[in-house]
Design an enzyme around this catalytic site. Structure first.
Site, PDB file in Angstrom:
ATOM      1  N   CYS A 153       0.830  -1.206   0.000  1.00 42.18           N
ATOM      2  CA  CYS A 153       0.000   0.000   0.000  1.00 42.18           C
ATOM      3  C   CYS A 153       0.871   1.265   0.000  1.00 42.18           C
ATOM      4  CB  CYS A 153      -0.973  -0.030   1.174  1.00 42.18           C
ATOM      5  SG  CYS A 153      -2.344   1.146   1.008  1.00 42.18           S
TER       6      CYS A 153
ATOM      7  N   HIS B  33      -3.590  -4.897   0.253  1.00 41.52           N
ATOM      8  CA  HIS B  33      -3.041  -5.486   1.477  1.00 41.52           C
ATOM      9  C   HIS B  33      -3.191  -7.003   1.420  1.00 41.52           C
ATOM     10  CE1 HIS B  33      -2.315  -1.964   4.216  1.00 41.52           C
ATOM     11  NE2 HIS B  33      -3.082  -1.379   3.286  1.00 41.52           N
TER      12      HIS B  33
ATOM     13  N   GLU C 278      -1.950  -9.198   3.296  1.00 35.60           N
ATOM     14  CA  GLU C 278      -2.008  -9.792   4.633  1.00 35.60           C
ATOM     15  C   GLU C 278      -3.428  -9.887   5.158  1.00 35.60           C
ATOM     16  OE1 GLU C 278      -1.259  -5.341   5.468  1.00 35.60           O
ATOM     17  OE2 GLU C 278      -0.914  -6.814   3.866  1.00 35.60           O
TER      18      GLU C 278
END
Length: 321
Positions: A187, A291, A293
């Site tokens: 990001c 993102h 994750e």
């Protein structure tokens, strides 16, 4: 006497290297030795065997040593009138990024800012030391990149970003690139990689690109859109069966003008906003605007980015000392 130096045929012994005595018992050479062995040839084989064993052990240790990955710090700056802990500068990371990287059995270390001229706790440690001793770097998300970092003025006060963090992360990024270590930007990290090599950003996608789809929403990481990979994209090669995968979208800034030697790896569909980049003059320096994750927590509909993490970690294994 001459008779003492002659064999059964009466000829004198010829000079030559000493031979290992062929004794069958009583402390002499063993029967399993090669015919004609000398102490020097035997010593040579012993040394070569020891060297191979040492090389094998070092190779096993090299492959088994757990990778050490650094993650840049988010920075909390105290607000006027704050008291207690909130009156201090805080450095932290969002736990999902650490857990995502650790899911491949590697160690994660948050890299703090350094101040070699600090009055309270001066130190000779620099960010170069972290680049030397860690195997790779992840630039995590967070506050906006300050427009002043790419020679612009904020269009609005709330878009002024975090210049202090920019300075810290730019130095950290360049130290890892110079050390030949891989870097993965998430990001804000993607945007910072572009800016680090002379690129610029849209300060606000909705304002600067009024025809674009929403890239940030109150749903936060539940907000999503599709992406596409341009021809030749290394990301496209990692996901050969994914023509239009879905990723989350939590950003109001985006890559505008590409930095030098920066290639586009993915774009949002259908508006074409840059969603991933790669710096082509390094073994692995890549930025993802989404993102990864957060993906698994939101179900299988989102792109599983484990191949990206694995490529980053393979580069870390291959380029470390």
């Amino acid at each position: 006497m001459a008779e003492d130096n002659a064999d059964d045929n009466g000829s004198a012994d010829k000079a030559g290297p000493p031979r290992v005595p062929d004794r069958r018992a009583g402390g002499g050479a063993s029967r399993y030795l090669r015919p004609g062995d000398t102490p020097w040839s035997l010593a040579g084989r012993v040394l070569r065997s020891r060297w191979r064993a040492l090389g094998d052990r070092l190779g096993r240790d090299f492959m088994r040593r757990t990778l050490r990955i650094g993650v840049s710090a988010r920075i909390y700056h105290p607000e006027p009138g704050a008291v207690g802990l909130r009156s201090k500068n805080l450095q932290y990371l969002e736990e999902s990024i650490a857990q995502w990287v650790m899911s491949r059995d590697v160690l994660v270390f948050m890299v703090p800012t350094v101040n070699t001229s600090g009055l309270l706790h001066p130190s000779n440690i620099t960010l170069r030391h972290y680049a030397r001793h860690l195997d790779g770097l992840v630039l995590q998300g967070g506050a906006d990149v300050s427009p002043t970092t790419y020679a612009e003025s904020p269009s609005r006060p709330e878009w002024s970003g975090d210049r202090a963090r920019d300075v810290y992360e730019l130095e950290l990024l360049h130290e890892f690139v110079e050390a030949g270590k891989p870097v993965l930007g998430i990001c804000r990290g993607c945007q910072l990689i572009n800016v680090a090599f002379g690129g610029t950003l849209y300060q606000d996608v909705a304002t600067d690109l009024p025809g674009a789809q929403a890239h940030v929403h109150e749903d936060y990481d539940a907000h999503r859109h599709a992406i596409v990979f341009p021809p030749g994209s290394s990301l496209g090669k990692m996901f050969p069966d994914q023509r239009r995968p879905t990723v989350n979208s939590i950003h109001h800034q985006a890559v505008k003008d590409l930095g030098r030697d920066i290639l586009v790896e993915a774009m949002s569909d259908p508006d074409g906003v840059v969603e991933a980049i790669r710096y082509q003059r390094a073994p692995f320096v890549m930025g993802l605007q989404w993102h990864p994750e957060f993906h698994r927590a939101k179900g299988t509909a989102l792109l599983d980015c484990t191949p990206v993490l694995d490529a980053f970690l393979r580069a870390a294994r291959e380029t470390r000392l």
